[in-house]
Scaffold this active site. Structure first.
Site, PDB file in Angstrom:
ATOM      1  N   CYS A   1      17.614  -8.137  -8.564  1.00  0.00           N
ATOM      2  CA  CYS A   1      16.201  -8.094  -8.228  1.00  0.00           C
ATOM      3  C   CYS A   1      15.224  -8.943  -9.316  1.00  0.00           C
ATOM      4  CB  CYS A   1      15.541  -6.754  -8.087  1.00  0.00           C
ATOM      5  SG  CYS A   1      16.060  -5.482  -9.424  1.00  0.00           S
ATOM      6  N   SER A   2      14.513  -8.306  -9.939  1.00  0.00           N
ATOM      7  CA  SER A   2      13.439  -8.796 -11.061  1.00  0.00           C
ATOM      8  C   SER A   2      13.465  -7.915 -12.242  1.00  0.00           C
ATOM      9  CB  SER A   2      12.331  -9.237 -10.291  1.00  0.00           C
ATOM     10  OG  SER A   2      11.617  -8.098  -9.767  1.00  0.00           O
ATOM     11  N   CYS A   3      14.176  -7.112 -12.418  1.00  0.00           N
ATOM     12  CA  CYS A   3      14.062  -6.281 -13.724  1.00  0.00           C
ATOM     13  C   CYS A   3      13.563  -7.042 -14.922  1.00  0.00           C
ATOM     14  CB  CYS A   3      15.266  -5.481 -13.939  1.00  0.00           C
ATOM     15  SG  CYS A   3      15.947  -4.359 -12.590  1.00  0.00           S
TER      16      CYS A   3
ATOM     17  N   CYS B   1      18.257 -10.634 -13.931  1.00  0.00           N
ATOM     18  CA  CYS B   1      18.392  -9.582 -13.044  1.00  0.00           C
ATOM     19  C   CYS B   1      18.937 -10.155 -11.881  1.00  0.00           C
ATOM     20  CB  CYS B   1      17.152  -8.659 -12.881  1.00  0.00           C
ATOM     21  SG  CYS B   1      17.160  -7.413 -11.534  1.00  0.00           S
TER      22      CYS B   1
END
Lengths: 224, 111, 113
Positions: free
Chosen positions: A126-128, A123
């Protein structure tokens, strides 16, 4: 840092910290952001936006979501071709079949590794990450080097994890940006035919389901 | 092209393809407050008080310096505070007073 | 078992309900420079790709959703495949390597061959 959750829980429930035992057993003073988190949470509870029990329960939910869940689903897909087909068609409903509930609105697309295709998940924005089935992502997944480079030089990134993919195998990088989350279905290791489903699940680590390493037999050939 | 356009055009989290260091394959178990912060995010989302996309936008809005210098959950809680102020759910002085009250539960440092 | 004669003729879809793009369509990711929240990384802007799948059901535009009200225009997201050699002129890996990403409908235009 010393274990603080008991002290913090009693602080926010009773509102007063007991200063009587001012010795080495006293927990360390919270940092600035922990104070902010405590204050925000307590204000919202006081103003009845939600209840303290909901936070406690969600912590239990988060603690219960680990890569072992994903490993079980992958192992089932390895041994059951019809389940595998359902898993590839709709990752979320297949997980739900095994009792893994999704507490958010995300979908799950399962990406199958083959002898021709190796999948990798990132991701960049972000940090999906498929938290309901894998738990929380590791730090390296959330930090800039992985996020910047996985879409630019995936083969070099994989090499940093010890994974070399031959040039005739396509690398597919999936960059999560919206409601869909991804899970890699790693290839079942050769020589694993004699293993039970439980032993197979032990071969499926978090990193195999992100796609940075392939699933492998343990060095001595069994899964214990 | 003005000298500063690029700062507005590229969000601080948009790092795909930008120069970066070798990956440090490290992880740390969450601090209790970080776990509570993550649970808070989920509960705020369930109640539609702050949805996940608002959280992302709130983190971006902290700006490049904070995004680069604060840790993951530090960014979240700072973003939540700002979003709650924007929605008039809390005021800055509400939060400041409460933070002082929380801090007062520990003995002041002796210097 | 679906039969074509069971399909009811007549209901008009609302705006956004009918996907504008189909799997296999060649598309370009638009060049646009939003101020504020966006979810299409800069590295993809202007790149050519192929629609791989339509994500169902139509969903809220996350660039609007980020500003609250749990709302926004609903349209389809598409999983789009883009060759890494298309994104990075100096890409050093295999020419087969690809990137796949969900893109909201308003960020795509069809390329006529």
């Amino acid at each position: 840092m010393s274990s603080q959750d008991q002290a913090i829980s009693s602080t926010h429930e009773h509102g007063v910290h007991d200063h009587a035992d001012a010795d080495v057993s006293e927990p360390a003073r919270p940092g600035y952001y922990e104070v902010m988190e405590t204050a925000v949470r307590e204000l919202l509870i006081e103003r009845r936006f939600f209840e303290a029990g909901e936070i406690r329960h969600q912590i239990e939910v988060l603690d219960s979501r680990t890569p072992a869940l994903g490993a079980k689903v992958v192992a089932r897909a390895w041994v059951d071709p019809e389940f595998r087909a359902r898993f590839l068609a709709n990752g979320r409903t297949a997980c739900e079949e095994l009792g893994i509930t999704f507490y958010d609105d995300t979908q799950l697309i399962v990406l199958e590794n083959t002898e021709k295709v190796h999948n990798l998940i990132v991701c960049t924005l972000c940090s999906c990450y498929p938290r309901p089935v894998l738990g929380l992502p590791p730090d390296w997944y959330k930090l800039k080097p992985y996020r910047a480079r996985a879409v630019y030089e995936p083969r070099a990134v994989l090499a940093e994890f010890g994974t070399i993919i031959p040039d005739d195998v396509e690398i597919r990088v999936s960059d999560s940006t919206a409601q869909v989350r991804f899970l890699v279905l790693p290839r079942r290791p050769e020589g694993s035919e004699h293993l039970t489903e439980e032993q197979l699940a032990a071969l499926v680590t978090r990193d195999t389901m992100i796609g940075v390493v392939p699933a492998m037999l343990k060095p001595d050939g069994d899964a214990s | 092209m003005t000298a500063t356009e690029h700062l507005v055009k590229r969000l601080p989290n948009d790092v795909g393809g930008t120069p970066a260091d070798p990956i440090q394959i490290a992880d740390h178990p969450l601090e209790p407050w970080e776990k509570r912060c993550h649970a808070l995010a989920d509960v705020l989302d369930f109640h539609k008080i702050i949805n996940t996309e608002e959280k992302r936008r709130g983190v971006e809005s902290l700006g490049t310096e904070l995004v680069n210098k604060l840790s993951y959950y530090e960014r979240w809680i700072a973003a939540f505070a700002n979003i709650l102020f924007q929605k008039a759910i809390l005021s800055p002085s509400d939060l400041a007073r409460k933070m002082q009250e929380v801090e007062a539960r520990w003995p002041t440092r002796e210097k | 078992m679906y039969k074509a004669e069971w399909r009811i003729i007549g209901p008009v879809p609302a705006f956004g309900e009918t996907p504008l793009f189909m799997p296999g369509d060649r598309v370009r990711i638009l060049v646009r420079w939003p101020v504020g929240h966006y979810r299409v990384p800069i590295y993809l802007r202007g790149k050519l790709g192929i629609v791989e799948t339509i994500i169902e059901p139509p969903a809220v535009d996350n660039e609007q959703e980020g500003y609250g009200r749990n709302a926004g225009e609903k349209r389809h997201y598409y999983r789009v495949a883009v060759q890494l050699t298309e994104i990075w002129p100096a890409y050093a890996g295999s020419s087969r390597d690809s990137l796949h990403i969900e893109v909201f409908e308003t960020w795509l235009e069809r390329i006529e061959t």
